[in-house]
Design a protein around this motif. Structure first.
Motif, PDB file in Angstrom:
ATOM      1  N   LEU A  98     153.270  -4.162 -42.680  1.00  0.00           N
ATOM      2  CA  LEU A  98     152.097  -3.354 -42.329  1.00  0.00           C
ATOM      3  C   LEU A  98     152.502  -2.120 -41.533  1.00  0.00           C
ATOM      4  O   LEU A  98     151.961  -1.035 -41.726  1.00  0.00           O
ATOM      5  N   ASP A  99     153.468  -2.286 -40.646  1.00  0.00           N
ATOM      6  CA  ASP A  99     153.944  -1.165 -39.833  1.00  0.00           C
ATOM      7  C   ASP A  99     154.569  -0.093 -40.724  1.00  0.00           C
ATOM      8  O   ASP A  99     154.287   1.096 -40.569  1.00  0.00           O
ATOM      9  N   ASP A 100     155.403  -0.506 -41.677  1.00  0.00           N
ATOM     10  CA  ASP A 100     156.029   0.450 -42.596  1.00  0.00           C
ATOM     11  C   ASP A 100     154.997   1.106 -43.501  1.00  0.00           C
ATOM     12  O   ASP A 100     155.033   2.311 -43.740  1.00  0.00           O
ATOM     13  N   GLU A 155     141.838   4.246 -35.765  1.00  0.00           N
ATOM     14  CA  GLU A 155     140.496   4.275 -36.340  1.00  0.00           C
ATOM     15  C   GLU A 155     140.516   4.891 -37.749  1.00  0.00           C
ATOM     16  O   GLU A 155     139.836   4.433 -38.656  1.00  0.00           O
ATOM     17  N   HIS A 156     141.338   5.915 -37.922  1.00  0.00           N
ATOM     18  CA  HIS A 156     141.452   6.574 -39.230  1.00  0.00           C
ATOM     19  C   HIS A 156     142.020   5.611 -40.280  1.00  0.00           C
ATOM     20  O   HIS A 156     141.526   5.558 -41.408  1.00  0.00           O
ATOM     21  N   ALA A 157     143.044   4.841 -39.918  1.00  0.00           N
ATOM     22  CA  ALA A 157     143.638   3.886 -40.856  1.00  0.00           C
ATOM     23  C   ALA A 157     142.626   2.822 -41.267  1.00  0.00           C
ATOM     24  O   ALA A 157     142.534   2.451 -42.436  1.00  0.00           O
ATOM     25  N   VAL A 158     141.839   2.357 -40.317  1.00  0.00           N
ATOM     26  CA  VAL A 158     140.824   1.341 -40.619  1.00  0.00           C
ATOM     27  C   VAL A 158     139.752   1.906 -41.539  1.00  0.00           C
ATOM     28  O   VAL A 158     139.333   1.248 -42.491  1.00  0.00           O
ATOM     29  N   GLU A 181     152.157   6.291 -39.291  1.00  0.00           N
ATOM     30  CA  GLU A 181     151.680   6.632 -37.942  1.00  0.00           C
ATOM     31  C   GLU A 181     150.321   6.018 -37.618  1.00  0.00           C
ATOM     32  O   GLU A 181     149.873   6.078 -36.486  1.00  0.00           O
ATOM     33  N   GLY A 182     149.659   5.387 -38.586  1.00  0.00           N
ATOM     34  CA  GLY A 182     148.350   4.771 -38.354  1.00  0.00           C
ATOM     35  C   GLY A 182     148.421   3.331 -37.887  1.00  0.00           C
ATOM     36  O   GLY A 182     147.401   2.717 -37.607  1.00  0.00           O
ATOM     37  N   VAL A 183     149.655   2.802 -37.796  1.00  0.00           N
ATOM     38  CA  VAL A 183     149.837   1.399 -37.419  1.00  0.00           C
ATOM     39  C   VAL A 183     150.941   1.309 -36.377  1.00  0.00           C
ATOM     40  O   VAL A 183     151.930   2.036 -36.432  1.00  0.00           O
ATOM     41  N   LYS A 184     150.749   0.403 -35.434  1.00  0.00           N
ATOM     42  CA  LYS A 184     151.745   0.213 -34.386  1.00  0.00           C
ATOM     43  C   LYS A 184     151.809  -1.280 -34.053  1.00  0.00           C
ATOM     44  O   LYS A 184     150.782  -1.957 -34.030  1.00  0.00           O
ATOM     45  N   ILE A 185     153.009  -1.793 -33.810  1.00  0.00           N
ATOM     46  CA  ILE A 185     153.173  -3.180 -33.374  1.00  0.00           C
ATOM     47  C   ILE A 185     153.401  -3.156 -31.870  1.00  0.00           C
ATOM     48  O   ILE A 185     154.248  -2.420 -31.368  1.00  0.00           O
TER      49      ILE A 185
END
Length: 54
Positions: A4-6, A27-30, A10-14
């Motif tokens: 999911l991170d890959d 919020e944009h990724a969701v 930039e829309g995801v962070k662990i």
């Protein structure tokens, strides 16, 4: 989680909080996921979870 991170770039962070790894989405990724997710009879197909991005 790494997938999911890959995928999310930039829309995801662990993050690690209280000893547990969590995946955080902007919020944009969701909103983009919500547009492409199949709709179920009772909702949007995306579960609402609100956490602060810090």
């Amino acid at each position: 989680m790494d997938f999911l991170d890959d995928l999310g770039k930039e829309g995801v962070k662990i993050v690690k909080r209280r000893g547990t790894k969590r995946v955080i989405f902007t919020e944009h990724a969701v909103s983009e996921l919500a547009e492409t997710a199949p709709k179920s009879a009772g909702g949007s197909g995306i579960t609402d979870v609100v956490m602060g991005w810090r």
